[in-house]
Design an enzyme around this catalytic site. Structure first.
Site, mmCIF file in Angstrom:
data_model
loop_
_atom_site.group_PDB
_atom_site.id
_atom_site.type_symbol
_atom_site.label_atom_id
_atom_site.label_comp_id
_atom_site.label_asym_id
_atom_site.label_seq_id
_atom_site.Cartn_x
_atom_site.Cartn_y
_atom_site.Cartn_z
ATOM 1 N N CYS A 114 29.397 35.107 -46.370
ATOM 2 C CA CYS A 114 30.203 35.607 -45.267
ATOM 3 C C CYS A 114 30.130 37.124 -45.108
ATOM 4 C CB CYS A 114 31.657 35.184 -45.444
ATOM 5 S SG CYS A 114 31.912 33.398 -45.367
ATOM 6 N N HIS A 251 36.252 39.871 -40.655
ATOM 7 C CA HIS A 251 35.667 38.560 -40.872
ATOM 8 C C HIS A 251 36.721 37.512 -40.539
ATOM 9 C CE1 HIS A 251 33.756 35.120 -42.496
ATOM 10 N NE2 HIS A 251 34.464 35.080 -43.610
ATOM 11 N N ASN A 281 35.635 29.696 -39.279
ATOM 12 C CA ASN A 281 34.867 30.671 -40.064
ATOM 13 C C ASN A 281 33.377 30.411 -39.850
ATOM 14 O OD1 ASN A 281 33.606 32.238 -41.998
ATOM 15 N ND2 ASN A 281 34.901 31.591 -43.686
#
Length: 324
Positions: A114, A251, A281
């Site tokens: 990520c 994020h 996500n």
């Protein structure tokens, strides 16, 4: 002659197929209320048909190049942040080169889960600062639906597929006290926490499950602490204060983490870009997708000071200060 990296192009792609929390509740033991209360997520996009990591990356890149007023002939380098490529090799970046018809320069992938986009931003910025490239396309593209255990409600509800892209262009630095573009990128990794968030195999071994595993509470705890520290690090290096920041583009992992970061920076909710409710996500794609949305809808304007941050498996985390 000194150069800085300006973000001049933005693009994004989300798969056509949308999976809502209600649809997931019909397949696993969960509910829309349970998911929204813990994560803020309402839906996610999932690839279908002929959509791939490379095809999504190429479309996001095409939009970013057009936004920048450039052509594929202007691109010197293609960097794709992904940990879900279509093949072990060639790289997704090479496939994007092929799809878009980019004939010059070089292309490669960056893998840092990520945090991949932030790590890729550092790489792209250094190529430009060193005079090795003038225009770089940086893409985050992920197909996490391939590595999810769809029977595990702790993980499968969290992720979605998508791609986001930015074009970085070289600009001569004339006044260092009023520098635009990427002011700095700050990166960290601590492999001692590698067992908190990982994929339990490799696609090169047929017997491996190759599914994502996560100790959610521990990852949450480290995310809040480490992201706060790395944002403070960036501000400290440039002698900036919380009130100097115009936008937080975080994020998009969990709405509670995002809200916590906004409070730490003393930013009102309307100065924090949030897409996790609609995108879930999307790993390395989440920050560029959020940037693309906020620039295109006019919230983020030229001259604004932006903080981006992300944490992923490794554990790896980083932040960047960008003066658009």
């Amino acid at each position: 002659m000194a150069y800085c990296s300006r973000l001049v192009g933005f693009g994004g792609y989300l798969p056509e197929k949308i999976v809502t929390n209600q649809e997931l509740s019909e397949r696993i033991d969960t509910s829309d209320e349970w998911i929204r209360e813990r994560t803020g997520i309402r839906q996610r996009h999932i690839v279908s048909g002929e959509e791939t990591c490379a095809s999504m990356a190429a479309e996001a890149a095409r939009q970013a190049i057009t936004f920048a007023g450039l052509s594929v002939d202007d691109i010197d380098a293609v960097i794709v942040a992904t940990c879900t490529p279509d093949q072990v090799f060639p790289t997704t970046a090479a496939k994007v080169q092929q799809i878009l018809g980019i004939k010059k320069g070089f292309a490669f992938d960056v893998s840092s889960a990520c945090a991949g986009f932030v790590f890729g931003l550092s790489v792209a910025d250094n190529f430009i600062r060193n005079g090795q490239a003038k225009n770089v396309i940086l893409i985050g593209s992920e197909v996490y639906s391939r590595i999810l255990d769809w029977s595990d409600r702790r993980t499968c509800v969290l992720f979605g597929d998508g791609a986001g892209a930015v074009v970085l262009s070289a600009e001569e630095v004339v006044n260092t006290t009023d520098q635009k573009g990427i002011l700095g990128v700050y990166l960290h990794t601590d492999g001692h926490y590698s067992d908190l968030l990982y994929v339990d195999g490799t696609p090169s071994i047929a017997e491996d499950h190759c599914l994502i595993r996560m100790h959610g509470q521990e990852v949450f705890r480290h995310a809040v602490t480490k992201l706060s520290e790395v944002v403070e690090e960036a501000l400290s290096v440039h002698n900036l204060k919380h009130e100097d920041v115009d936008w937080l583009v975080p994020h998009q992992a969990n709405l509670r983490i995002i809200a916590g970061m906004g409070k730490k920076l003393h930013l009102p909710e309307d100065r924090v870009i949030i897409t996790v409710d609609r995108h879930a996500n999307t790993s390395a794609a989440s920050v560029p997708l959020a940037l693309n949305e906020a620039v295109r809808d006019g919230r983020i304007q030229k001259g604004d000071l932006i903080v981006i941050e992300a944490l992923g498996g490794g554990l790896s985390w980083g932040s960047s200060l960008i003066r658009l």
